[in-house]
Design a protein around this motif. Structure first.
Motif, mmCIF file in Angstrom:
data_model
loop_
_atom_site.group_PDB
_atom_site.id
_atom_site.type_symbol
_atom_site.label_atom_id
_atom_site.label_comp_id
_atom_site.label_asym_id
_atom_site.label_seq_id
_atom_site.Cartn_x
_atom_site.Cartn_y
_atom_site.Cartn_z
ATOM 1 N N PHE A 50 0.820 -1.210 0.000
ATOM 2 C CA PHE A 50 0.000 0.000 0.000
ATOM 3 C C PHE A 50 0.854 1.260 0.000
ATOM 4 O O PHE A 50 0.679 2.144 -0.851
ATOM 5 C CB PHE A 50 -0.932 -0.008 1.216
ATOM 6 N N TYR A 51 1.788 1.359 0.935
ATOM 7 C CA TYR A 51 2.598 2.574 1.011
ATOM 8 C C TYR A 51 3.459 2.771 -0.235
ATOM 9 O O TYR A 51 3.742 3.912 -0.632
ATOM 10 C CB TYR A 51 3.452 2.587 2.283
ATOM 11 N N ALA A 52 3.857 1.677 -0.864
ATOM 12 C CA ALA A 52 4.670 1.777 -2.079
ATOM 13 C C ALA A 52 3.903 2.424 -3.233
ATOM 14 O O ALA A 52 4.513 2.964 -4.158
ATOM 15 C CB ALA A 52 5.174 0.396 -2.488
ATOM 16 N N THR A 53 2.566 2.399 -3.184
ATOM 17 C CA THR A 53 1.762 2.981 -4.268
ATOM 18 C C THR A 53 1.537 4.480 -4.107
ATOM 19 O O THR A 53 1.051 5.131 -5.029
ATOM 20 C CB THR A 53 0.368 2.313 -4.341
ATOM 21 N N LEU A 54 1.869 5.034 -2.948
ATOM 22 C CA LEU A 54 1.568 6.439 -2.665
ATOM 23 C C LEU A 54 2.692 7.361 -3.122
ATOM 24 O O LEU A 54 3.838 6.939 -3.290
ATOM 25 C CB LEU A 54 1.322 6.617 -1.166
ATOM 26 N N GLU A 55 2.357 8.626 -3.300
ATOM 27 C CA GLU A 55 3.327 9.628 -3.756
ATOM 28 C C GLU A 55 3.873 10.422 -2.572
ATOM 29 O O GLU A 55 3.095 11.018 -1.813
ATOM 30 C CB GLU A 55 2.676 10.599 -4.741
#
Length: 199
Positions: free
Chosen positions: A94-99
């Protein structure tokens, strides 16, 4: 499977092969938002790390090490203690998909910070940070090297000083401890503030 485990062991991280579900990870990360923000950009406390855009392998490694005590942090040990392998993989995905949010770099840090990040310091044996963290500070997730671009300066300063003192010792083959041991307070500060704008 055995070959993957051996390669992972050589590189210094565990062969946790559970594929993360980012959508489920958003739900699993509900408690994380209190410190790290709903979007992973840590709005409340600059001493906490931004997780947005961080590599999934790196995040999973940190959560496992908080859970098993290899990385010492009382708050995170408590948070990670009850996480399953699946939840760790999901949260990391999840966190890897955020900017990550970036900020302007104060002028006084640009010259030294950029020099250290891009070229290192040959006189003191400090290698360029780009070798492991990439030209834009996005990290190398295949090797579980973290993204640094946009990170809170206060957090970066604390971690570099922890590596320098040996208080943080979960780096592969002492890489960060050896590098940080050569950094002055001035260099650490310049790097940390340069990184907040790197992308």
């Amino acid at each position: 499977m055995k070959k993957i485990a051996v390669i992972c062991a050589i590189l210094g991280f565990s062969a946790h092969l559970v594929a993360g579900d980012a959508e489920q990870g958003q739900k699993d990360a509900a408690a994380c938002a209190a410190c790290h923000g709903a979007d992973g950009n840590t709005p409340l406390a600059p001493e906490y790390p931004k997780l947005a855009g961080q590599g999934a392998k790196y995040l999973a490694k940190q959560l496992h090490q908080f859970k098993n005590g290899e990385r010492d942090n009382a708050v995170m040990a408590g948070q990670a203690a009850s996480l399953s392998e699946e939840a760790i993989a999901n949260i990391s995905a999840f966190y890897a998909t955020l900017e990550p949010q970036h900020a302007a770099v104060p002028d006084k840090y640009i010259e030294l910070g950029q020099k250290l990040y891009r070229a290192g310091d040959a006189a003191t044996g400090i290698p360029a940070c780009t070798a492991c963290h990439g030209p834009q500070g996005t990290g190398v997730d295949a090797a579980a090297f973290p993204a640094l671009g946009g990170q809170n300066p206060q957090y970066t300063i604390a971690q570099l000083k922890a590596f320098r003192s040996g208080a943080r010792a979960n780096d592969n083959n002492r890489m960060m401890r050896d590098i940080a041991s050569k950094l002055s307070d001035e260099q650490i500060e310049a790097l940390a503030y340069y990184l907040v704008g790197l992308h």
